[in-house]
Design a protein around this motif. Structure first.
Motif, PDB file in Angstrom:
ATOM      1  N   ALA A  18       0.727  -1.205  -0.134  1.00 21.13           N
ATOM      2  CA  ALA A  18      -0.078  -0.073   0.242  1.00 21.13           C
ATOM      3  C   ALA A  18       1.124   1.297  -0.175  1.00 21.13           C
ATOM      4  O   ALA A  18       1.857   1.458   0.738  1.00 21.13           O
ATOM      5  CB  ALA A  18      -0.973  -0.055   1.164  1.00 21.13           C
ATOM      6  N   VAL A  19       0.647   2.363  -0.830  1.00 19.95           N
ATOM      7  CA  VAL A  19       1.023   3.534  -0.973  1.00 19.95           C
ATOM      8  C   VAL A  19       0.301   4.540  -0.266  1.00 19.95           C
ATOM      9  O   VAL A  19      -0.973   4.571  -0.687  1.00 19.95           O
ATOM     10  CB  VAL A  19       1.613   3.744  -2.290  1.00 19.95           C
ATOM     11  N   HIS A  20       0.769   5.432   0.692  1.00 17.99           N
ATOM     12  CA  HIS A  20       0.021   6.455   1.180  1.00 17.99           C
ATOM     13  C   HIS A  20       0.171   7.670   1.050  1.00 17.99           C
ATOM     14  O   HIS A  20       1.308   7.919   0.810  1.00 17.99           O
ATOM     15  CB  HIS A  20      -0.038   6.165   2.897  1.00 17.99           C
ATOM     16  N   GLU A  65      -4.299   7.801   3.586  1.00 12.88           N
ATOM     17  CA  GLU A  65      -5.097   7.165   2.928  1.00 12.88           C
ATOM     18  C   GLU A  65      -4.279   6.325   1.738  1.00 12.88           C
ATOM     19  O   GLU A  65      -3.447   6.835   1.015  1.00 12.88           O
ATOM     20  CB  GLU A  65      -5.930   8.012   2.200  1.00 12.88           C
ATOM     21  N   THR A  66      -4.707   5.333   1.481  1.00 14.72           N
ATOM     22  CA  THR A  66      -4.229   4.403   0.420  1.00 14.72           C
ATOM     23  C   THR A  66      -4.502   4.854  -0.859  1.00 14.72           C
ATOM     24  O   THR A  66      -5.711   5.000  -1.196  1.00 14.72           O
ATOM     25  CB  THR A  66      -4.527   2.867   0.674  1.00 14.72           C
ATOM     26  N   ILE A  67      -3.529   5.298  -1.775  1.00 19.61           N
ATOM     27  CA  ILE A  67      -3.815   6.053  -3.081  1.00 19.61           C
ATOM     28  C   ILE A  67      -3.098   5.061  -4.184  1.00 19.61           C
ATOM     29  O   ILE A  67      -3.635   5.333  -5.349  1.00 19.61           O
ATOM     30  CB  ILE A  67      -3.130   7.439  -3.001  1.00 19.61           C
ATOM     31  N   ALA A  68      -2.506   3.980  -3.902  1.00 18.69           N
ATOM     32  CA  ALA A  68      -1.902   3.439  -5.063  1.00 18.69           C
ATOM     33  C   ALA A  68      -1.093   2.072  -4.410  1.00 18.69           C
ATOM     34  O   ALA A  68      -1.152   1.794  -3.081  1.00 18.69           O
ATOM     35  CB  ALA A  68      -0.787   3.809  -5.954  1.00 18.69           C
ATOM     36  N   THR A  69      -0.524   1.018  -5.204  1.00 21.51           N
ATOM     37  CA  THR A  69      -0.138  -0.059  -4.687  1.00 21.51           C
ATOM     38  C   THR A  69       1.463  -0.079  -5.448  1.00 21.51           C
ATOM     39  O   THR A  69       1.424   0.121  -6.630  1.00 21.51           O
ATOM     40  CB  THR A  69      -0.665  -1.397  -5.046  1.00 21.51           C
ATOM     41  N   SER A  70       2.259  -0.473  -4.721  1.00 23.57           N
ATOM     42  CA  SER A  70       3.699  -0.463  -5.343  1.00 23.57           C
ATOM     43  C   SER A  70       4.063  -1.432  -6.562  1.00 23.57           C
ATOM     44  O   SER A  70       3.083  -2.445  -6.321  1.00 23.57           O
ATOM     45  CB  SER A  70       4.855  -0.483  -4.457  1.00 23.57           C
TER      46      SER A  70
END
Length: 378
Positions: free
Chosen positions: A292-294, A344-349
């Motif tokens: 998870a990218v925050h 907040e999670t905005i993307a996935t690595s």
């Protein structure tokens, strides 16, 4: 008078509701226009000489397809978690109800034993044995109370048994729904692995064609000029971002206290030489695929698409000229115009953009200029 006053208040509120609806429609139109502008900017960048290259175009298409499947898998994972939580809740309720039913059965059994001990004609015997009217009335009251208790216990037991039966049906339906979601998730997960393997094979093919590092960097490396041009053109797109977003601490005041976008080893530090040999404008953090990218702070998504050398990139505008950039993602979970909160999670690595190892490329810019994020992150 009160009715008239109420009607007056209602009439006074009507323009507010109409105005609010008009404002919402206007906001949606503006957001659609902004998204159209961003799409046009992206298409213009893809039409440059570098983007017309076969390698970059093929990589973009493959990584966008991979991102779509990865997003579907994440949605299934969230659905599974919600369904499992619902099933667990139903099972807990069933256990509680079974405990209540056990207590009710025991109480009813005690009442039935008492009734058996009294016998069928015990009420008549007691009445015939009493000479005092008050005593007779008291005996009748006791028996009526006893009968009502029996009926009440039986009715409650029947009601709870019906509730338990309904609950069992709900559990059965929830279990079937969970199994169906698991099957669908398994199909999507297999598709994701296929897409990842296809992307890895494509990168290997590109590497074989672009035999030396210089040629590879020229074809797939970071196009910093294109990124700078994009950021310059984005500057006026979200002019409605105030210097200090309402209810939020000014971004400048958060220096040294911002959370990292993800926890990972710094592979390339700010200012260090990256794979192209140029000075890095951000941090490259090691991370497992799908981490998870925050968002580091509250803001609005200004860009969410694929850029050569950066892969799937999301840019968040924090107001007052502050932007945070998150690149090399496997999938993006927010769209242009979405508001996001800190953490907040905005993307996935991932490893999009032609990277060989998964991770996250992170930049922080102040009025268009890159700055060392480590001075801002705690």
């Amino acid at each position: 008078m009160a009715a008239l006053a109420g009607a007056s208040v209602a009439r006074a509120q009507e323009p507010d509701a109409t105005q609010r609806s008009a404002q919402e429609q206007d906001a949606r139109k503006k957001l659609d226009a902004v998204r159209g502008q961003i799409k046009a900017l992206t298409e213009q960048q893809q039409a440059t000489a570098g983007e017309r290259g076969e390698a970059a175009r093929a990589l973009r298409e493959k990584e966008l397809a991979l991102a779509a499947v990865a997003k579907d898998v994440r949605a299934f994972d969230e659905k599974l978690a919600a369904q499992q939580a619902r099933l667990d809740q139903l099972n807990r309720r069933r256990s509680e109800l079974e405990g209540v039913l056990k207590s009710q059965r025991e109480a009813l059994a005690a009442l039935l034993r008492s009734a058996y001990a009294l016998g069928h004609d015990e009420e008549l015997k007691l009445l015939l044995q009493q000479d005092d009217v008050a005593t007779i009335a008291r005996v009748l009251a006791y028996h009526r109370y006893f009968q009502r208790a029996q009926v009440g216990q039986i009715d409650k037991l029947i009601g709870d048994l019906k509730q338990l039966a309904d609950l069992q049906e709900s559990i059965k339906a929830a279990t079937a729904e969970l199994a169906a979601t698991r099957d669908a998730q398994a199909v999507e997960a297999a598709k994701l692995e296929t897409e990842r393997a296809g992307r890895a094979a494509l990168v290997d093919t590109i590497d074989a064609k672009l035999k030396d590092q210089g040629t590879r960097i020229a074809a797939l490396g970071k196009d910093e000029a294109a990124l700078s041009q994009l950021l310059e053109r984005l500057r006026d797109v979200f002019a409605d971002i105030p210097k200090q977003i309402s209810g939020e601490e000014p971004f400048a005041a958060t220096r040294g206290r911002l959370a990292w976008p993800l926890q990972g080893r710094v592979v390339t530090a700010f200012g260090a030489a990256d794979e192209s040999g140029r000075r890095s404008s951000g941090l490259l953090l090691a991370a497992k695929t799908g981490s998870a990218v925050h968002a580091i702070s509250h803001g609005r998504v200004a860009f969410a698409d694929w850029l050569r050398g950066y892969g799937l990139m999301i840019i968040v505008d924090h107001g007052d000229g502050y932007l945070s950039l998150y690149g090399c993602n496997e999938t993006l979970l927010k769209d242009v115009g979405d508001w996001v909160n800190a953490g907040e999670t905005i993307a996935t690595s991932g490893a999009s953009g032609g990277q060989k190892a998964p991770g996250l490329y992170f930049e922080l810019r102040v009025k268009g200029q890159p700055t060392d994020p480590r001075g801002w992150l705690r």
